[in-house]
Design a protein around this motif. Sequence first.
Motif: not given
Length: 451
Positions: A106-113, A115-120, A137-141
């Motif tokens: 939960m901490n990892a999936i909500q970490s600001p970092m 979003n770097l995965m999304g950019n990659l 996106a589904q995991q964050q939702t």
Amino acid sequence: MFKAIRMRFCRWSCTGALFVSVLAGCAPEAPPCNDAEVTSSLLEMLHQAHDDRLKDLQVKSKDLATISLDAPEVTAYDDKLKTRSCKVTYRVQAPQDRVPSMFKYMNAIQSPMINLMGNLGALSAAFGGPDPRKELAQQQTDAAVFQQWNQGPLTSDPIRKSVAYRIQKEEGGRDFVVRTNVDVTGSLQYLRIAALTDVQLKRQAEQDKVQLAKQAEIDRLSASGNWRKAVVILDFSTGHNDPYHCSKNKLYCMQARDVEDGKTIVRYELDAQKVDERGAESLLASQRSGQAVCLVGVQKTQNPLIFSVKGYSTFRNQKGEAVDCLPGAEKENWAALVSQTKKEEAAAAVGSGAAPATTAAATAPPPSNALPSTGPESLMSLITKYEPCGEEAVCLHTGKGNVVWMQASMMRRMDYALLDKAISSKTPVCLRDLTRTDAKNFAADGLDSAC
């Protein structure tokens, strides 16, 4: 007594699923809310409501958590219609040994970092690769919905939800049916988080297994004393906080990428006395042209990111492969090969009237038609053709059968025009700062019409 359930069907609503269980029997009254068959049927329906929403993860709710019921309550009873309305709280509890991992997930999936995965992912998709953004996106939702529903972060306590159900006589029949409308919001996301945590744990376990096997192989090769690695030198930095560490300790240091996997980057240290002027020039030319070098006698040091090296070779075949690192080459006696090479080079130097040169690199003696083997110099040579050598170099083939490597980034439009004219007219060109890299391979820094 009620018999086993003989029929169940479901249809989705906007909040969950409407389930109907038919209980066969002849009792005049509706079964009580806490009837064993009723509560057993309700538990099955709860599992099914969640399982239908976990299909994309290919898991079952019973494998992720325990779903249990508190004591049911009667909320209403219609004697005329023989209908009993009930309410119960169901609890969902993941195994306690999985809860800490769920916290980390939960901490990892909500970490600001993250979003770097999304950019990659966007970059990967742009080049036709896999796009992890949809999964992310589904995991964050899931995480956001759960926290909003739970009104706080995930804890080690079970989550609780209330569900209403009704027991009534089937119209026109003697059987009773159990009806419930299950809203899985919250409990579904809890189970999805548990499932995705398991996925991450399995991935990590597999990565750890691969890493352990890799480390065991490194330990074995290092202990053998015959480990050879074909690498591409990236630079000659020290890798220490002290920029003068290598010179102070009389070491020749380099950072290189493994040729085998194309991505592992490690630093290597070699006794500086084993790298004479000619050897240093050869290694520098290999680094500039991005060509493979064979490191011999590679061993671990106390620093896992630095390896020691006993020797090196810049001898390459026509394919650009480091010859002394090809399969089977490790069976050769390296010390004897170096000694023989020194004798052959000394003899060749004496025969040409030049001062003998020594090198720790095991290279074949230059043939009679090879270009001079002294240090960098400019000389005229007849070029018969040129061609790309990978993405970063251009190979010039000489009339004497040698190959001269040049960096593609250093080649100008006028250089190609000069080569085309020289090849068609069979006139020589000047190779600037020519350096031998092995018996028939050289590296040059530039071209000109005359020296």
